[in-house]
Motif scaffolding. Structure first.
Motif, PDB file in Angstrom:
ATOM      1  N   THR A   1      55.391  72.376   3.435  1.00  0.00           N
ATOM      2  CA  THR A   1      56.480  72.014   4.350  1.00  0.00           C
ATOM      3  C   THR A   1      56.811  73.188   5.288  1.00  0.00           C
ATOM      4  OG1 THR A   1      58.096  72.676   2.697  1.00  0.00           O
ATOM      5  CG2 THR A   1      57.550  70.346   2.791  1.00  0.00           C
TER       6      THR A   1
ATOM      7  N   SER B   1      57.011  75.447   8.508  1.00  0.00           N
ATOM      8  CA  SER B   1      57.133  75.071   9.917  1.00  0.00           C
ATOM      9  C   SER B   1      55.828  75.442  10.633  1.00  0.00           C
ATOM     10  CB  SER B   1      58.308  75.801  10.555  1.00  0.00           C
ATOM     11  OG  SER B   1      58.010  77.179  10.640  1.00  0.00           O
ATOM     12  N   LEU B   2      55.606  74.828  11.786  1.00  0.00           N
ATOM     13  CA  LEU B   2      54.378  75.124  12.522  1.00  0.00           C
ATOM     14  C   LEU B   2      54.316  76.600  12.955  1.00  0.00           C
ATOM     15  CD1 LEU B   2      53.776  71.880  14.610  1.00  0.00           C
ATOM     16  CD2 LEU B   2      53.411  72.330  12.198  1.00  0.00           C
ATOM     17  N   PRO B   3      55.436  77.184  13.403  1.00  0.00           N
ATOM     18  CA  PRO B   3      55.372  78.621  13.717  1.00  0.00           C
ATOM     19  C   PRO B   3      54.973  79.451  12.488  1.00  0.00           C
ATOM     20  CG  PRO B   3      57.345  77.674  14.682  1.00  0.00           C
ATOM     21  CD  PRO B   3      56.722  76.605  13.851  1.00  0.00           C
TER      22      PRO B   3
ATOM     23  N   LEU C   1      54.791  52.745  -1.204  1.00  0.00           N
ATOM     24  CA  LEU C   1      54.912  51.285  -1.231  1.00  0.00           C
ATOM     25  C   LEU C   1      54.781  50.728  -2.646  1.00  0.00           C
ATOM     26  CD1 LEU C   1      55.380  49.635   1.266  1.00  0.00           C
ATOM     27  CD2 LEU C   1      52.974  48.962   1.241  1.00  0.00           C
TER      28      LEU C   1
ATOM     29  N   GLU D   1      58.095  66.789  -5.289  1.00  0.00           N
ATOM     30  CA  GLU D   1      58.690  68.066  -4.919  1.00  0.00           C
ATOM     31  C   GLU D   1      60.150  67.877  -4.493  1.00  0.00           C
ATOM     32  OE1 GLU D   1      57.068  68.708  -0.508  1.00  0.00           O
ATOM     33  OE2 GLU D   1      55.533  68.273  -1.977  1.00  0.00           O
TER      34      GLU D   1
ATOM     35  N   GLN E   1      53.914  59.558  -8.602  1.00  0.00           N
ATOM     36  CA  GLN E   1      54.325  60.707  -7.796  1.00  0.00           C
ATOM     37  C   GLN E   1      55.043  60.145  -6.569  1.00  0.00           C
ATOM     38  OE1 GLN E   1      51.231  63.143  -6.095  1.00  0.00           O
ATOM     39  NE2 GLN E   1      52.688  64.649  -5.352  1.00  0.00           N
TER      40      GLN E   1
ATOM     41  N   LYS F   1      55.576  60.388  -3.070  1.00  0.00           N
ATOM     42  CA  LYS F   1      54.821  61.097  -2.023  1.00  0.00           C
ATOM     43  C   LYS F   1      55.776  61.556  -0.928  1.00  0.00           C
ATOM     44  CE  LYS F   1      50.637  59.762  -3.648  1.00  0.00           C
ATOM     45  NZ  LYS F   1      50.979  58.757  -4.637  1.00  0.00           N
TER      46      LYS F   1
ATOM     47  N   ASP G   1      55.271  63.560   8.988  1.00  0.00           N
ATOM     48  CA  ASP G   1      56.240  63.997   9.993  1.00  0.00           C
ATOM     49  C   ASP G   1      56.858  62.824  10.754  1.00  0.00           C
ATOM     50  OD1 ASP G   1      55.820  66.485   9.122  1.00  0.00           O
ATOM     51  OD2 ASP G   1      54.960  67.288  10.973  1.00  0.00           O
TER      52      ASP G   1
ATOM     53  N   LYS H   1      59.470  61.426   8.634  1.00  0.00           N
ATOM     54  CA  LYS H   1      60.610  62.356   8.567  1.00  0.00           C
ATOM     55  C   LYS H   1      61.491  62.172   9.805  1.00  0.00           C
ATOM     56  CE  LYS H   1      58.478  65.916   5.734  1.00  0.00           C
ATOM     57  NZ  LYS H   1      57.725  67.171   5.761  1.00  0.00           N
TER      58      LYS H   1
ATOM     59  N   LEU I   1      60.845  69.197  14.300  1.00  0.00           N
ATOM     60  CA  LEU I   1      59.711  69.163  13.366  1.00  0.00           C
ATOM     61  C   LEU I   1      58.637  70.189  13.703  1.00  0.00           C
ATOM     62  CD1 LEU I   1      59.434  65.315  12.918  1.00  0.00           C
ATOM     63  CD2 LEU I   1      59.641  66.947  11.053  1.00  0.00           C
ATOM     64  N   SER I   2      58.553  70.594  14.967  1.00  0.00           N
ATOM     65  CA  SER I   2      57.493  71.559  15.284  1.00  0.00           C
ATOM     66  C   SER I   2      57.997  72.996  15.313  1.00  0.00           C
ATOM     67  CB  SER I   2      56.817  71.191  16.604  1.00  0.00           C
ATOM     68  OG  SER I   2      57.770  71.113  17.613  1.00  0.00           O
ATOM     69  N   HIS I   3      59.316  73.189  15.214  1.00  0.00           N
ATOM     70  CA  HIS I   3      59.827  74.565  15.278  1.00  0.00           C
ATOM     71  C   HIS I   3      60.567  75.016  14.026  1.00  0.00           C
ATOM     72  CE1 HIS I   3      58.898  73.922  19.487  1.00  0.00           C
ATOM     73  NE2 HIS I   3      58.924  75.244  19.633  1.00  0.00           N
ATOM     74  N   CYS I   4      60.832  74.080  13.092  1.00  0.00           N
ATOM     75  CA  CYS I   4      61.634  74.463  11.925  1.00  0.00           C
ATOM     76  C   CYS I   4      60.885  74.095  10.650  1.00  0.00           C
ATOM     77  CB  CYS I   4      62.966  73.724  11.931  1.00  0.00           C
ATOM     78  SG  CYS I   4      63.761  73.813  13.525  1.00  0.00           S
ATOM     79  N   SER I   5      61.456  74.493   9.530  1.00  0.00           N
ATOM     80  CA  SER I   5      60.886  74.093   8.242  1.00  0.00           C
ATOM     81  C   SER I   5      60.835  72.572   8.200  1.00  0.00           C
ATOM     82  CB  SER I   5      61.779  74.607   7.108  1.00  0.00           C
ATOM     83  OG  SER I   5      61.556  73.835   5.960  1.00  0.00           O
ATOM     84  N   ARG I   6      59.746  72.020   7.682  1.00  0.00           N
ATOM     85  CA  ARG I   6      59.624  70.566   7.653  1.00  0.00           C
ATOM     86  C   ARG I   6      60.048  69.971   6.316  1.00  0.00           C
ATOM     87  NH1 ARG I   6      54.454  69.334   8.188  1.00  0.00           N
ATOM     88  NH2 ARG I   6      53.922  71.454   7.584  1.00  0.00           N
ATOM     89  N   ASN I   7      60.716  70.807   5.500  1.00  0.00           N
ATOM     90  CA  ASN I   7      61.304  70.312   4.257  1.00  0.00           C
ATOM     91  C   ASN I   7      62.511  69.437   4.633  1.00  0.00           C
ATOM     92  OD1 ASN I   7      63.374  70.374   2.170  1.00  0.00           O
ATOM     93  ND2 ASN I   7      61.944  71.678   1.072  1.00  0.00           N
TER      94      ASN I   7
END
Lengths: 456, 227
Positions: free
Chosen positions: A408, A410-412, B25, B47, B156, B158, B162, B165, B189-195
């Motif tokens: 998870t 980030s892309l950076p 599903l 997770e 699990q 899953k 993205d 999300k 989504l492209s600049h931060c944690s993707r959690n």
């Protein structure tokens, strides 16, 4: 009186509360009239806490409204309603007899406060569906002997071995055979903890005579996991006397334990020595062929065709005990029911991912880089370098795409971990790989192989 | 002494419908049919912030709608208390233990849950547990309990991709009365944690900041907040 008042309270609360609240918090309550007032009993601490915080005041108001003259005091506690004392309380002395169950026994015992241990045999456990192998053949043979000659062949029979190897199954098999031959036999199966809990209840409510009468008047007593008696001295003492009475009366006892009884710390020596009076047999973990046979048998019971190679695949991966084996098979069957697909090797490999998968958060970017480098026979340094030859660039893009899919970060952060690249490079890499997976078989195969290596 | 308040954190707003299904599903189908299935125990693992608590609470609410008695327990909240509190669970039609591996290594808790498991099974109740690891790799020490957890059906949960999300973020923003455009979502989504937990926390932060500064959620505004 208490019952009527409580019914009125319930009717009122059912009108006032949402159905969900009423079912969840009010319905499980029990009520008992004591000399001090009305005692409302919650099944556990959770409900009690909730009751105190949310409904106590309203209950008090209701009781005052309904009984303005002689308002009983309201007390909250945990527990279940005290059981009415039976009319006769004489403890049973051991009865010398051959195995001849009394047809009147069950009727007499119907009001016994401990009678809920009646009918606890699981009919699904039979000798027919107990798969025999080297690891369990002695225990099975002893169980069969006892089923044919209860109370006389071996008493007690003690089966020991690791968890999930079929000890409980064998116990129930014996009970079911005896039951099928003598319908009115009083056969009780229980976990050792239940014996302890019943004894505590007997002591609390002054019901020791009923307790003794119930447990000493059985035809067959099956107690699972006696290692949990360890350290519980009062229960051991009572069990010791129950044991003696039953053996003396030629009533059959079968016990299970997770280890050789002499090795249990906290178990009285006199009990350990009593256990040695009969037969003690071990069940070992099943070898591969037996595990396969177990899977085939369980699949057959579920009316599911299970190919041999699939049974071997599961049996090789799940080796420790039958319970885990069963869990694995259940997962495969659930998946087959859901998708409607036949159970093949590839299907099973996919279905078992949920059970065999490595915890997702253990997959780090560093780990992905190592695995990808090894897969393409390059060095991690090369993967992180500025070099742009086609082969290296492709491996790097795959590693980046995997890092995006499996972590998870980030892309950076992913870009940083690949030699300080920009997040747009990561985005480009993941899009590129997505395209290539759709058009190039080799890339697709590499990607899926790496995904499998990393996640199982 | 102050009475200890037991916060059960069970929100009726949490349902199967507001769970973003993603690749889950089969799991969703299994949970919606759990009362028509003979299986006693389900083990769901995944997770952090994958939706374990959401699914369990949705199950509890779903059971209540069907007039079944349900008990949801977030075990991680109670590890410091006596495990006696899990007694009496067999009066419920379904019991839901969240974070079952949070008691791993605590012998008294493991034994208590093992006994509760047996009682629930004998009583014909249903049990759903969640954990962060699969039953074969979880750290429960009592083999009797661990093997029983593995005997059920394991799924699990899953994680969402993205795109899903983004849907989850937009759904949450809507609940808070905010509009989250695709471009802002993609930027997050492209600049931060993707959690997902981190993303939700960021959304909360953006919500407060936009109210405070009376500004709409735009990419330049998000950049300002992040910087």
């Amino acid at each position: 009186m208490s019952s009527q008042l409580w019914q009125q309270c319930l009717a009122q609360l059912e009108n006032e509360l949402k159905p969900i609240e009423f079912t969840r918090w009010i319905q499980p309550l029990q009520v008992e009239q004591t000399s001090d007032g009305l005692s409302v009993l919650a099944p556990n601490q959770f409900v009690l806490g909730w009751l105190k915080d949310n409904y106590y005041n309203r209950l008090k108001e209701l009781i005052l409204e309904l009984c303005p003259e002689e308002t009983p005091a309201l007390m909250l506690g945990i527990g279940t309603r005290k059981v009415a004392q039976p009319a006769t309380t004489a403890a049973t002395q051991p009865v010398h007899r051959t195995f001849q169950p009394h047809s009147s026994t069950l009727d007499n015992d119907a009001n016994n406060p401990f009678s809920s241990t009646q009918n606890t045999l699981n009919e699904a456990f039979t000798f027919d569906n107990f798969v025999e192998g080297k690891s369990n053949q002695l225990a099975r043979a002893a169980a069969l002997q006892i089923a044919d000659n209860p109370g006389t062949a071996y008493n007690p029979l003690l089966i020991y071995g690791d968890v999930g190897l079929g000890k409980t199954h064998l116990m129930h098999c014996v009970g079911n055979i005896i039951k099928s031959r003598k319908k009115d036999a009083k056969i009780i199966y229980l976990h050792s903890e239940r014996f302890v809990a019943d004894m505590v209840k007997a002591l609390q409510h002054n019901l020791m005579n009923e307790f003794k009468r119930w447990y000493r008047n059985v035809d067959v007593l099956l107690i699972d996991d006696i290692q949990f008696f360890a350290g519980k001295d009062r229960s051991q003492e009572e069990f010791f006397h129950t044991f003696n009475a039953l053996v003396e009366g030629r009533q059959q006892i079968i016990l299970t334990c997770d280890k050789y009884p002499k090795e249990i710390n906290g178990l009285e020596e006199r009990l350990k020595s009593r256990f040695g009076w009969g037969l003690t047999v071990a069940i070992e973990p099943p070898e591969l062929e037996t595990r396969v046979a177990i899977l085939m048998s369980k699949a057959e019971q579920s009316h599911i065709p299970l190919p041999n190679e699939v049974a071997f695949f599961i049996a090789k991966r799940v080796q420790s005990n039958v319970r885990e084996l069963e869990g694995a098979l259940k997962r495969v069957i659930a998946n087959a029911h859901f998708t409607g697909q036949p159970i093949t090797l590839d299907f099973t490999r996919e279905a078992l991912k949920d059970l065999l998968a490595v915890q997702a958060k253990l997959i780090s970017i560093e780990n992905i880089q190592k695995i990808v480098a090894t897969y393409y026979k390059i060095k991690v340094n090369e993967l992180l370098s500025k070099r742009r030859n086609r082969f290296l660039a492709r491996a790097r893009q795959i590693a980046m795409a995997l890092a995006k899919e499996l972590t998870t970060h980030s892309l950076p952060e992913i870009g940083d971990a690949f030699g300080g690249r920009d997040h747009t490079t990561v985005l480009h890499a993941t899009r590129k790989i997505k395209e290539l997976i759709a058009t190039e078989v080799d890339i697709k195969e590499d990607y899926l192989n790496l995904l499998r290596i990393l996640s199982t | 002494m102050r009475q200890l308040t037991l916060n059960l954190h069970l929100s009726e707003k949490i349902t199967f419908d507001n769970f973003i299904v993603g690749e889950n599903l089969e799991l969703m189908s299994a949970l919606k049919n759990l009362f028509s299935n003979d299986e006693f125990c389900w083990y769901l693992w995944g997770e952090q912030s994958v939706g374990r608590t959401h699914l369990l609470q949705a199950c509890a609410n779903y059971a209540s709608q069907l007039q079944k008695k349900a008990m949801y327990v977030a075990l991680s909240d109670y590890v410091n208390l006596s495990p006696d509190i899990v007694r009496g669970m067999d009066q419920y039609d379904i019991v839901l233990w969240d974070d079952v591996d949070s008691i791993a290594g605590l012998n008294e808790w493991e034994v208590a849950l093992f006994h509760a498991y047996n009682q629930l099974q004998s009583a014909g109740s249903k049990l759903i547990c969640t954990a962060s690891m699969s039953p074969l790799s979880c750290q429960i020490q009592l083999p009797d309990f661990r093997s029983r957890l593995a005997a059920g059906v394991t799924y699990q949960i899953k994680p969402l991709c993205d795109e899903d999300k983004l849907t989850a973020l937009q759904q949450r923003a809507n609940l808070r009365g905010m509009q989250l455009s695709d471009s802002v979502g993609h930027y997050m989504l492209s600049h931060c944690s993707r959690n997902l937990s981190d993303l939700f926390a960021l959304l909360d932060k953006l919500d407060s900041a936009s109210l405070e500064e009376k500004r709409l959620l735009t990419v330049p505004f998000v950049k300002t907040v992040l910087s």
